[in-house]
Design an enzyme around this catalytic site. Sequence first.
Site, PDB file in Angstrom:
ATOM      1  CE1 TYR A 172      38.971 -15.476  -1.450  1.00 12.74           C
ATOM      2  CE2 TYR A 172      36.932 -15.329  -2.799  1.00 12.74           C
ATOM      3  CZ  TYR A 172      38.159 -14.628  -2.039  1.00 12.74           C
ATOM      4  OH  TYR A 172      38.435 -13.324  -2.114  1.00 12.74           O
ATOM      5  NE  ARG A 202      35.075 -28.617  -6.759  1.00 17.50           N
ATOM      6  CZ  ARG A 202      34.374 -28.016  -6.435  1.00 17.50           C
ATOM      7  NH1 ARG A 202      34.336 -27.897  -4.896  1.00 17.50           N
ATOM      8  NH2 ARG A 202      33.577 -27.416  -6.909  1.00 17.50           N
ATOM      9  CB  SER A 219      36.322 -23.837  -7.277  1.00 13.42           C
ATOM     10  OG  SER A 219      35.693 -22.917  -6.328  1.00 13.42           O
ATOM     11  CG  ASP A 279      30.659 -28.393   9.120  1.00 19.04           C
ATOM     12  OD1 ASP A 279      31.778 -27.836   9.373  1.00 19.04           O
ATOM     13  OD2 ASP A 279      29.356 -28.008   9.771  1.00 19.04           O
ATOM     14  CG  HIS A 333      31.846 -25.772  12.981  1.00 19.24           C
ATOM     15  ND1 HIS A 333      31.341 -25.402  14.097  1.00 19.24           N
ATOM     16  CD2 HIS A 333      30.960 -26.272  12.211  1.00 19.24           C
ATOM     17  CE1 HIS A 333      30.262 -25.996  14.290  1.00 19.24           C
ATOM     18  NE2 HIS A 333      29.940 -26.683  13.148  1.00 19.24           N
ATOM     19  N   GLY A 358      31.368 -14.407   7.282  1.00 15.13           N
ATOM     20  CA  GLY A 358      32.593 -13.851   6.895  1.00 15.13           C
ATOM     21  C   GLY A 358      32.510 -12.519   6.286  1.00 15.13           C
ATOM     22  CG  ASP A 406      27.987 -23.116  15.360  1.00 13.76           C
ATOM     23  OD1 ASP A 406      27.986 -21.909  15.335  1.00 13.76           O
ATOM     24  OD2 ASP A 406      27.732 -23.941  14.278  1.00 13.76           O
ATOM     25  CD  GLU A 444      24.673 -23.517  12.799  1.00 12.88           C
ATOM     26  OE1 GLU A 444      25.758 -22.817  12.405  1.00 12.88           O
ATOM     27  OE2 GLU A 444      24.556 -24.806  12.586  1.00 12.88           O
ATOM     28  CB  SER A 462       4.575   0.405  22.393  1.00 11.89           C
ATOM     29  OG  SER A 462       3.992  -0.986  22.270  1.00 11.89           O
TER      30      SER A 462
END
Length: 338
Positions: free
Chosen positions: A24, A47, A50, A82, A107, A133, A190, A194, A251
């Site tokens: 979340y 969990r 959490s 990840d 991902h 998100g 990706d 990054e 400019s």
Amino acid sequence: MNIYHDRDATLAPLQGKKIAILGYGSQGHAHALNLRDSGMDVRVGLRADSASRKKAEAAGLRVVDTATAAREADVVMMLVPDEQGAEIYEGDVGPGLRAGNFLAFGHGFNIHYKKIVPPADVNVFMVAPKGPGHLVRSEYEKGRGVPCLLAIAQDPGGDTKQVGLAYAKAIGGTRAAVLETTFKEETETDLFGEQSVLCGGLTELIRAGYETLVEAGYSPEMAYFECLHEVKLIVDLIYEGGIANMRYSISNTAEYGDMTRGKRVVGPEARQAMKAILSDIQSGKFADEWITEHRCGSPHFRELRKEAAQHPIEGVGTRLRSLMPWLASNRLVDRSRN
């Protein structure tokens, strides 16, 4: 490349299916809330300890432990970090998967690098919004959407693409566009973006510019405004209409300086470094390094975070942003909610 829109997708393949959102954080809160508001049967797996549990419950979502969420669901979307994915899969997700279930990702990292290897009778897809998100949620609430990437890794049921498109539609992606890709292409591009441009390249460029001006005797405040604050103006112009749009809007002096000096900063050495970074990503060297760092308790990562937080530009920025109260209104990131 195949591109899909609202007319190309229907929510029907998801109707009657139980969906579990694991995690979340930035993406997890957006997926869960958008799916719920699209009429889907959603539960959030977290969990017991959490810090996000209270946030999800306060949003009116049903929250259960990760293993229960995965066991209940027909579609399990893993939106966990990840580096934690393989451990969570092995301990909580894998044991509850059934033939014909759908295992989904935001991902491609863990599937592409084979940190997670699902059974052959499980359908595997990815829906990856091309935005944080917080934007996925705020655009959905405005009746719009953020473009998404769709990829299929395993399709034993023959309907994984339709389910993936329905999922993308339910979080608002088809309101903009859904682009079909592969787990390999999404993961490698990706990570490269990054590391070399969006995060690593940009932050180091900003700090190097700030340090160069301050070391030359200019005030930290002026260095902050010129090398960090005004990045938003330039990025917004590029985001709106590409590099040409930005150059049209600045400019003539700035445009000439851009085109005659930019390659002196990002020249052959930087391009060679980018190629080396891409090679580490393609070979899996970076993925292995990152997973090893996590499994060792992330000592180097924590030290890097501490060092970054102590950079003088952070203190100067905090002070200057307090003079601009409008920055705090309509924030994309509200840590009390997401």
